[in-house]
Design a protein around this motif. Structure first.
Motif, PDB file in Angstrom:
ATOM      1  N   TRP A  98      -4.893  47.280  38.241  1.00 27.06           N
ATOM      2  CA  TRP A  98      -3.455  46.977  38.214  1.00 27.06           C
ATOM      3  C   TRP A  98      -2.655  48.003  39.021  1.00 27.06           C
ATOM      4  N   PRO A  99      -2.899  49.311  38.823  1.00 22.97           N
ATOM      5  CA  PRO A  99      -2.216  50.264  39.714  1.00 22.97           C
ATOM      6  C   PRO A  99      -2.546  49.993  41.189  1.00 22.97           C
ATOM      7  N   GLY A 100      -3.779  49.565  41.460  1.00 24.81           N
ATOM      8  CA  GLY A 100      -4.155  49.237  42.836  1.00 24.81           C
ATOM      9  C   GLY A 100      -3.326  48.074  43.380  1.00 24.81           C
ATOM     10  N   GLU A 101      -3.092  47.072  42.542  1.00 28.51           N
ATOM     11  CA  GLU A 101      -2.255  45.935  42.972  1.00 28.51           C
ATOM     12  C   GLU A 101      -0.814  46.392  43.234  1.00 28.51           C
ATOM     13  N   LEU A 102      -0.311  47.235  42.342  1.00 28.09           N
ATOM     14  CA  LEU A 102       1.086  47.682  42.475  1.00 28.09           C
ATOM     15  C   LEU A 102       1.264  48.567  43.698  1.00 28.09           C
ATOM     16  N   ILE A 103       0.320  49.493  43.892  1.00 30.61           N
ATOM     17  CA  ILE A 103       0.399  50.375  45.062  1.00 30.61           C
ATOM     18  C   ILE A 103       0.246  49.541  46.328  1.00 30.61           C
ATOM     19  N   GLY A 104      -0.709  48.632  46.291  1.00 34.00           N
ATOM     20  CA  GLY A 104      -0.994  47.813  47.473  1.00 34.00           C
ATOM     21  C   GLY A 104       0.161  46.911  47.861  1.00 34.00           C
ATOM     22  N   ALA A 105       0.969  46.488  46.898  1.00 33.51           N
ATOM     23  CA  ALA A 105       2.093  45.597  47.207  1.00 33.51           C
ATOM     24  C   ALA A 105       3.240  46.343  47.872  1.00 33.51           C
ATOM     25  N   ASP A 106       3.249  47.675  47.728  1.00 28.95           N
ATOM     26  CA  ASP A 106       4.319  48.511  48.289  1.00 28.95           C
ATOM     27  C   ASP A 106       5.684  47.903  47.949  1.00 28.95           C
ATOM     28  N   ASP A 107       6.561  47.691  48.949  1.00 28.50           N
ATOM     29  CA  ASP A 107       7.851  47.077  48.592  1.00 28.50           C
ATOM     30  C   ASP A 107       7.872  45.576  48.911  1.00 28.50           C
ATOM     31  N   TRP A 108       6.695  45.022  49.171  1.00 27.63           N
ATOM     32  CA  TRP A 108       6.638  43.616  49.585  1.00 27.63           C
ATOM     33  C   TRP A 108       6.949  42.624  48.478  1.00 27.63           C
ATOM     34  N   PHE A 109       6.729  43.015  47.224  1.00 29.98           N
ATOM     35  CA  PHE A 109       7.083  42.071  46.158  1.00 29.98           C
ATOM     36  C   PHE A 109       8.585  41.809  46.179  1.00 29.98           C
ATOM     37  N   GLY A 110       9.366  42.863  46.200  1.00 30.53           N
ATOM     38  CA  GLY A 110      10.831  42.725  46.243  1.00 30.53           C
ATOM     39  C   GLY A 110      11.296  41.955  47.474  1.00 30.53           C
ATOM     40  N   ARG A 111      10.655  42.243  48.598  1.00 29.79           N
ATOM     41  CA  ARG A 111      11.042  41.554  49.838  1.00 29.79           C
ATOM     42  C   ARG A 111      10.831  40.044  49.735  1.00 29.79           C
ATOM     43  N   LEU A 112       9.652  39.668  49.259  1.00 29.86           N
ATOM     44  CA  LEU A 112       9.329  38.234  49.227  1.00 29.86           C
ATOM     45  C   LEU A 112       9.990  37.524  48.055  1.00 29.86           C
ATOM     46  N   PHE A 113      10.170  38.230  46.958  1.00 31.09           N
ATOM     47  CA  PHE A 113      10.664  37.574  45.741  1.00 31.09           C
ATOM     48  C   PHE A 113      12.176  37.429  45.755  1.00 31.09           C
ATOM     49  N   GLU A 114      12.866  38.425  46.326  1.00 33.60           N
ATOM     50  CA  GLU A 114      14.332  38.380  46.236  1.00 33.60           C
ATOM     51  C   GLU A 114      15.025  38.988  47.441  1.00 33.60           C
ATOM     52  N   GLY A 115      14.259  39.284  48.481  1.00 33.23           N
ATOM     53  CA  GLY A 115      14.885  39.766  49.704  1.00 33.23           C
ATOM     54  C   GLY A 115      15.389  41.204  49.669  1.00 33.23           C
ATOM     55  N   SER A 116      14.920  41.994  48.689  1.00 33.18           N
ATOM     56  CA  SER A 116      15.322  43.407  48.668  1.00 33.18           C
ATOM     57  C   SER A 116      14.370  44.209  49.552  1.00 33.18           C
ATOM     58  N   GLU A 117      14.759  45.430  49.898  1.00 37.23           N
ATOM     59  CA  GLU A 117      13.860  46.265  50.704  1.00 37.23           C
ATOM     60  C   GLU A 117      13.753  47.658  50.123  1.00 37.23           C
ATOM     61  N   GLY A 118      12.598  48.249  50.283  1.00 39.64           N
ATOM     62  CA  GLY A 118      12.413  49.642  49.853  1.00 39.64           C
ATOM     63  C   GLY A 118      12.257  49.819  48.353  1.00 39.64           C
ATOM     64  N   LYS A 119      12.135  48.714  47.615  1.00 39.93           N
ATOM     65  CA  LYS A 119      11.983  48.838  46.154  1.00 39.93           C
ATOM     66  C   LYS A 119      10.529  48.661  45.768  1.00 39.93           C
ATOM     67  N   LYS A 120       9.969  49.692  45.159  1.00 42.96           N
ATOM     68  CA  LYS A 120       8.569  49.617  44.738  1.00 42.96           C
ATOM     69  C   LYS A 120       8.469  49.471  43.231  1.00 42.96           C
ATOM     70  N   LEU A 121       7.480  48.719  42.816  1.00 50.55           N
ATOM     71  CA  LEU A 121       7.273  48.477  41.384  1.00 50.55           C
ATOM     72  C   LEU A 121       6.699  49.733  40.718  1.00 50.55           C
ATOM     73  N   ASN A 122       7.165  50.012  39.507  1.00 50.73           N
ATOM     74  CA  ASN A 122       6.720  51.212  38.778  1.00 50.73           C
ATOM     75  C   ASN A 122       5.248  51.145  38.389  1.00 50.73           C
ATOM     76  N   LEU A 123       4.595  52.276  38.502  1.00 47.28           N
ATOM     77  CA  LEU A 123       3.209  52.388  38.041  1.00 47.28           C
ATOM     78  C   LEU A 123       3.201  52.708  36.551  1.00 47.28           C
ATOM     79  N   PRO A 124       2.073  52.459  35.874  1.00 43.22           N
ATOM     80  CA  PRO A 124       1.998  52.824  34.452  1.00 43.22           C
ATOM     81  C   PRO A 124       2.288  54.312  34.248  1.00 43.22           C
ATOM     82  N   TYR A 125       3.065  54.602  33.220  1.00 39.25           N
ATOM     83  CA  TYR A 125       3.294  55.995  32.842  1.00 39.25           C
ATOM     84  C   TYR A 125       2.157  56.468  31.950  1.00 39.25           C
ATOM     85  N   ASP A 126       1.771  55.605  31.012  1.00 43.74           N
ATOM     86  CA  ASP A 126       0.651  55.960  30.130  1.00 43.74           C
ATOM     87  C   ASP A 126      -0.131  54.702  29.784  1.00 43.74           C
TER      88      ASP A 126
END
Ligand code: ZN
Length: 594
Positions: free
Chosen positions: A307-335
């Motif tokens: 899961w962290p691999g998926e989140l890191i690998g997506a970089d800011d592309w989830f935000g770009r494709l899902f809602e047109g935002s840029e530079g926003k990365k999804l949070n990794l697990p804290y614990d």
């Protein structure tokens, strides 16, 4: 300062009822943690849902001669019933079989594709000539090539916990008809974990100081032992989420790839339902938010590596494709405070052999708080534990009833009877009164520290130790006798005890929400400590699904010491817990394995 806390809870496969091992492994600890943070004034979002796809569900449907949809719906509605009866306060408990989850999962897939983290490759896959179909990993059993266990599943070995490459299984056999499959070629998409391996190691090492050692050791150990390679994230299967690429009909996203995306998609769905569709950003894009993943130890690799691999690998592309935002990365697990396993009467829990205590069945005979209590004092936080009925009986009778329930009942009944149903006026507090009040108030720090660090057993132990302090105080001040000669002194003692109980009510509320809510009412408060639960039904392009909700608005409890005032009108109290008969031990043991 109010903090945003994401409580991400393991998604149960909708192919089997839930037993006490599942509850203590992830669902109950998540709820305790969420309730604590709500009392502490933080913004909690607790999400999960039924894992409705994948071969665990299709295997069951095949066995019953029904459809995967029917299987998933049946177990999903059982989960909703159990979670309400046990008071598991999911802000949203949804399912993976929703339009929203399809869309979010496909967007993560496309984000990874855009960012160059996916590649196509042909692989060998077990094919059953007897059925003319490819066999998903779960349909193949064989001998684990790492530890030699003879009943390893294609995807994972239940004995050594390793993720397996199904094609390397020794002596493979089809789970459908026992036939020997053969390897054939098929094309799939792969998640290129090697490309993000350095970031995953960095992510793990940054959490070294506070993660449970076993979770960290297993995750880093697996990477060191065996550099991360690409993992196929599509399957030859028609029940699931279609691969969002042209020409890939008949193939689905691998259930493990998409189920972990549920933590994100459920937050998105929750935000839509509440009418503020961007509210999920506060937990997923806000870098000060903290995400805690409550899972069992068998799921560590998926939550600490993949899961962290998926989140890191997506970089800011989830935000770009899902809602047109840029530079926003999804949070990794804290614990990822993964729990070990709970056994039953010295043996591994087994649903198929009915060697299990089932949640709903248990609650048809007993109240929820004793279950929550026993599952917490026995929670497998650092090593495997054992449910034993003798232990359940004694924990209920000797601790819950004797230490806490009787204390509450004695003090409130006495106050109700001798001070016209009101909290007595204490007059001037004596040294021993001030000492007790200070000791209990310190609990908001000591118990709170344990809860913050997800040491739930230790936190409950500390709260119960404070309840025992109140008993000691009453043994020495003895208001039951004081009242015959000095009613004012008795009033001082009872006021002090009520104040301590009022604080303990909050300290114990994350663990014992039903009885603490009742106690709160006996103490004369009109507003509940927690909000309410309810089930909602939603229809989308995929169909209708039901979801469990938690509505926090009415909950007014605070993680703070009692401010109760003399003269507050009490309500007629009743015992919080029932003493259990010795005979239940033999009765319950007789139910096992039958
Ligand atoms: Zn093994």
């Amino acid at each position: 300062m109010s903090r945003n806390i994401l409580v991400a809870v393991a998604w149960p496969y909708a192919n089997s009822p839930i037993h006490v091992g599942n509850l203590t492994g992830s669902y109950l600890p998540a709820d305790i943690f969420a309730r604590y943070h709500r009392l502490a004034g933080n913004k909690v979002l607790m999400v999960s849902g039924s894992d409705s796809h994948g071969t665990p569900v299709t295997v069951r449907a095949d066995a019953e001669g029904t459809t995967p949809l029917e299987v998933y719906k049946r177990f999903h509605s059982e989960f909703l019933e159990l979670y309400q009866k046990l008071g598991l306060t999911y802000d949203l408990f949804s399912s993976t079989h929703t339009e929203n989850h399809f869309k979010v999962s496909q967007t993560i897939f496309l984000a990874l594709l855009k960012n160059g983290i996916l590649y196509r490759d042909k692989q060998q896959q077990w094919y059953a000539p007897t059925q003319k179909r490819f066999l998903p990993d779960r349909y193949v059993e064989g001998t684990c090539y790492i530890c030699g266990y003879t009943s390893a599943r294609g995807d994972q070995c239940d004995n050594c916990g390793s993720m397996l490459d199904a094609t390397q299984l020794i002596d493979p056999r089809s789970k459908i008809d026992g036939s020997t499959p053969e390897l054939r070629e098929t094309e799939h998409f792969y998640l290129d974990l090697g490309k993000v391996q350095n970031e995953i190691v960095e992510f793990l090492k940054a959490r070294e100081s506070y993660w449970r050692p076993n979770v960290l050791r297993q995750s880093l150990g697996q990477i060191q032992a065996d550099n991360l390679r690409g993992r196929a994230i599509t399957r030859d299967l028609d029940w699931g989420i279609p691969v969002p690429v042209e020409g890939w009909a008949g193939k689905c996203l691998y259930v493990w790839f998409e189920a972990v995306i549920g933590y994100l998609s459920a937050a998105v769905e929750w935000a839509q339902i509440t009418g503020e569709p961007e509210l999920w950003h506060d937990w997923w894009f806000n870098q000060d938010a903290r995400a805690f993943y409550f899972i069992g130890k068998d799921n560590i690799p998926f939550h600490a590596i993949i899961w962290p691999g998926e989140l890191i690998g997506a970089d800011d592309w989830f935000g770009r494709l899902f809602e047109g935002s840029e530079g926003k990365k999804l949070n990794l697990p804290y614990d990822v405070p993964a729990n070990e396993f709970m056994n039953l009467e010295g043996r591994k829990i087994s649903g198929s052999r009915n060697w299990a205590v089932w949640g709903l069945d248990f609650l048809s005979r007993y109240d929820p708080d004793p279950l929550r209590y026993y599952l917490t004092v026995n929670m497998p936080e650092t090593k495997d534990t054992d449910w034993d009925w003798e232990g359940f009986l004694h924990r209920n009778n000797d601790e819950l009833v004797a230490t806490w329930g009787n204390l509450v009942n004695r003090v409130l009944s006495f106050a109700y009877k001798h001070w016209e149903g009101k909290v007595p006026d204490p007059g001037e507090l004596r040294e021993q009164d001030l000492e007790l009040i200070a000791a209990v108030e310190k609990g908001f720090e000591t118990v709170g520290e344990h809860l913050e660090a997800v040491r739930l057993r230790a936190a409950l132990g500390e709260a119960m130790r404070l309840a025992a302090e109140v008993n000691k105080y009453l043994d020495s001040s003895a208001p039951w006798f004081e009242i015959k000669t000095d009613k004012q002194a008795a009033g001082t003692s009872i006021f002090t005890a009520i104040k301590a109980i009022d604080s303990l009510k909050v300290l114990l509320a994350p663990y014992l929400p039903f009885t603490c809510e009742r106690l709160n009412s006996y103490l004369g408060y009109d507003e509940p400590l927690f909000g309410e639960q309810g089930v909602e039904s939603c229809t989308d392009s995929i169909g209708e699904h039901t979801a469990l909700r938690y509505y926090p608005e009415k909950g007014k409890g605070h993680w703070a010491a009692s401010q109760i005032k003399p003269g507050q009108q009490l309500r007629q109290p009743a015992p919080l817990f029932k003493k259990l008969e010795e005979s239940i031990v033999a009765e319950e043991r007789a139910r096992l394995g039958s």
